[in-house]
Design a protein around this motif. Structure first.
Motif, PDB file in Angstrom:
ATOM      1  N   ALA A  68      -6.911  12.145  13.833  1.00 55.05           N
ATOM      2  CA  ALA A  68      -8.116  12.383  12.770  1.00 55.05           C
ATOM      3  C   ALA A  68      -7.700  11.813  11.570  1.00 55.05           C
ATOM      4  O   ALA A  68      -8.574  11.028  10.642  1.00 55.05           O
ATOM      5  CB  ALA A  68      -8.460  13.765  12.638  1.00 55.05           C
ATOM      6  N   MET A  69      -6.496  11.922  10.958  1.00 54.74           N
ATOM      7  CA  MET A  69      -5.908  11.476   9.844  1.00 54.74           C
ATOM      8  C   MET A  69      -6.128   9.982   9.691  1.00 54.74           C
ATOM      9  O   MET A  69      -6.439   9.454   8.698  1.00 54.74           O
ATOM     10  CB  MET A  69      -4.641  11.927   9.466  1.00 54.74           C
ATOM     11  N   THR A  70      -5.667   9.335  10.850  1.00 55.65           N
ATOM     12  CA  THR A  70      -5.965   7.811  10.727  1.00 55.65           C
ATOM     13  C   THR A  70      -7.569   7.496  10.407  1.00 55.65           C
ATOM     14  O   THR A  70      -7.656   6.304   9.631  1.00 55.65           O
ATOM     15  CB  THR A  70      -5.360   7.236  11.987  1.00 55.65           C
ATOM     16  N   CYS A  71      -8.250   8.093  11.284  1.00 55.66           N
ATOM     17  CA  CYS A  71      -9.656   7.836  10.936  1.00 55.66           C
ATOM     18  C   CYS A  71     -10.034   8.127   9.457  1.00 55.66           C
ATOM     19  O   CYS A  71     -10.688   7.394   8.755  1.00 55.66           O
ATOM     20  CB  CYS A  71     -10.651   8.621  11.827  1.00 55.66           C
ATOM     21  N   GLY A  72      -9.401   8.940   8.926  1.00 59.46           N
ATOM     22  CA  GLY A  72      -9.713   9.467   7.501  1.00 59.46           C
ATOM     23  C   GLY A  72      -9.354   8.400   6.437  1.00 59.46           C
ATOM     24  O   GLY A  72     -10.264   8.051   5.635  1.00 59.46           O
ATOM     25  N   LEU A  73      -7.951   7.908   6.860  1.00 64.58           N
ATOM     26  CA  LEU A  73      -7.691   6.913   6.026  1.00 64.58           C
ATOM     27  C   LEU A  73      -8.143   5.510   6.180  1.00 64.58           C
ATOM     28  O   LEU A  73      -8.419   4.783   4.897  1.00 64.58           O
ATOM     29  CB  LEU A  73      -6.169   6.588   6.301  1.00 64.58           C
ATOM     30  N   ILE A  74      -8.859   5.089   7.320  1.00 65.06           N
ATOM     31  CA  ILE A  74      -9.519   4.040   7.277  1.00 65.06           C
ATOM     32  C   ILE A  74     -10.951   3.992   6.789  1.00 65.06           C
ATOM     33  O   ILE A  74     -11.429   3.128   6.149  1.00 65.06           O
ATOM     34  CB  ILE A  74      -9.375   3.611   8.658  1.00 65.06           C
ATOM     35  N   PHE A  75     -11.649   5.271   7.153  1.00 66.83           N
ATOM     36  CA  PHE A  75     -13.061   5.152   7.069  1.00 66.83           C
ATOM     37  C   PHE A  75     -13.649   6.133   5.982  1.00 66.83           C
ATOM     38  O   PHE A  75     -14.742   6.457   5.518  1.00 66.83           O
ATOM     39  CB  PHE A  75     -13.867   5.322   8.522  1.00 66.83           C
ATOM     40  N   GLY A  76     -12.714   6.946   5.818  1.00 69.90           N
ATOM     41  CA  GLY A  76     -13.197   8.022   4.629  1.00 69.90           C
ATOM     42  C   GLY A  76     -12.930   9.510   5.278  1.00 69.90           C
ATOM     43  O   GLY A  76     -12.543   9.782   6.378  1.00 69.90           O
ATOM     44  N   THR A  77     -13.259  10.566   4.263  1.00 73.38           N
ATOM     45  CA  THR A  77     -13.454  11.899   4.705  1.00 73.38           C
ATOM     46  C   THR A  77     -14.152  12.404   5.769  1.00 73.38           C
ATOM     47  O   THR A  77     -13.950  13.041   6.594  1.00 73.38           O
ATOM     48  CB  THR A  77     -13.633  12.501   3.250  1.00 73.38           C
TER      49      THR A  77
END
Length: 314
Positions: A68-77
């Protein structure tokens, strides 16, 4: 562990004799399993690569958080929140599929059902699935205060041979259930008043939270003091039958004192954080977050008050 095992090791009890605790201990265990559920033997997996079940679940939770953190760093909160919710739901569904008995026992737990019902009720009242978490965070604070007060009363009862020793009995557990339904009222007052300020007066989130705490401190303290003073005689007065109600009184008084002190600090801070997360979540759509986005209500301009109106009101 403290009574039977030393007797067996010393030879006072033959190893072939089966023994079990009865009386109040048995009633307490039965009540605990009726309230919380009997989860013994209901968790049988997953256990991968020779790890224990606890270690496997820990690695799975860490993997979900990293994904989930990887997705947040790539695509946002917004992507982080969605990925965390999706992966968490899939993990919970897989765990329930592997351990169906755990899910059935969870549905039979009175405490679990009470928490779910309270959460859904507040989610419907506030029209949000986020704000009830802020309110229910006051429950662990009250539980800590209840256990601390019960421990203090237990020590006091040990110092006086004329007073029955206060233990964690069935009625004391009932006091914790009563306490859980009382302490959330203070947090509800703070959150509801802050939302009212944002909706009706167009105040910013931080200003609304500060104003809510300022205006609701007196009602919260007054309601807490009336409950504490009303229950305090059950704790300090000893006599015939005091062992029946002293545990309930100590738990309710300690939980109210502890939760009231920390609710005025912890709940506003968590609520401000929740509003910031909600605004950040909405801002990832490419639009500027407004106060209506933060509270799921139509935006209302701040009211203009004429000086003459203020003087006449005063």
């Amino acid at each position: 562990d403290e009574i039977l095992q030393p007797l067996r090791e010393s030879g006072a009890i033959d190893p072939s004799i089966m023994m079990a605790m009865a009386g109040n201990a048995d009633k307490l265990t039965t009540t605990q399993r009726a309230l919380l559920g009997d989860f013994r033997g209901t968790v049988n997996g997953p256990s991968w690569f020779g790890w224990t079940i606890e270690v496997t679940l820990g690695y799975c939770a860490a993997a979900v958080f990293l994904a989930a953190m990887t997705c947040g760093l790539i695509f946002g909160t917004r992507a982080f929140v969605r990925a965390a919710l999706l992966l968490g739901a899939l993990g919970a569904a897989g765990f329930m599929a592997i351990n169906p008995e755990f899910g059935l026992m969870l549905l039979q737990s009175r405490v679990a059902l009470a928490v779910i019902i309270i959460y859904l009720l507040m989610a419907a009242l506030f029209e949000s699935f986020l704000y009830p978490f802020v309110i229910m965070f006051s429950v662990p604070l009250a539980a800590v205060g209840g256990f601390a007060a019960l421990r203090l009363v237990h020590w006091m009862s040990l110092s006086d041979i004329n007073v029955p020793i206060q233990q964690l009995d069935v009625l004391t557990m009932l006091g914790f259930i009563i306490l859980l339904g009382v302490v959330v009222n203070n947090a509800i007052l703070v959150v509801h008043q802050a939302l009212t300020y944002m909706r009706d007066h167009g105040m910013r989130p931080n200003d609304a939270v500060v104003a809510s705490v300022r205006t609701r401190t007196r009602p919260i303290v007054m309601s807490a003091l009336t409950s504490i003073c009303g229950m305090l005689p059950l704790v300090v007065m000893t006599g015939a039958g005091s062992e029946l109600y002293r545990g309930i009184g100590s738990v309710v008084v300690g939980g109210l004192v502890f939760s009231t002190m920390f609710t005025l600090f912890v709940v506003p801070a968590l609520f401000s954080l929740a509003l910031a997360v909600r605004s950040r979540y909405d801002s990832n759509d490419g639009k500027s977050p407004t106060m209506a986005d933060a509270i799921d209500l139509p935006s209302t301009p701040a009211p203009t008050i004429e000086p003459s109106t203020v003087r006449s009101s005063a």
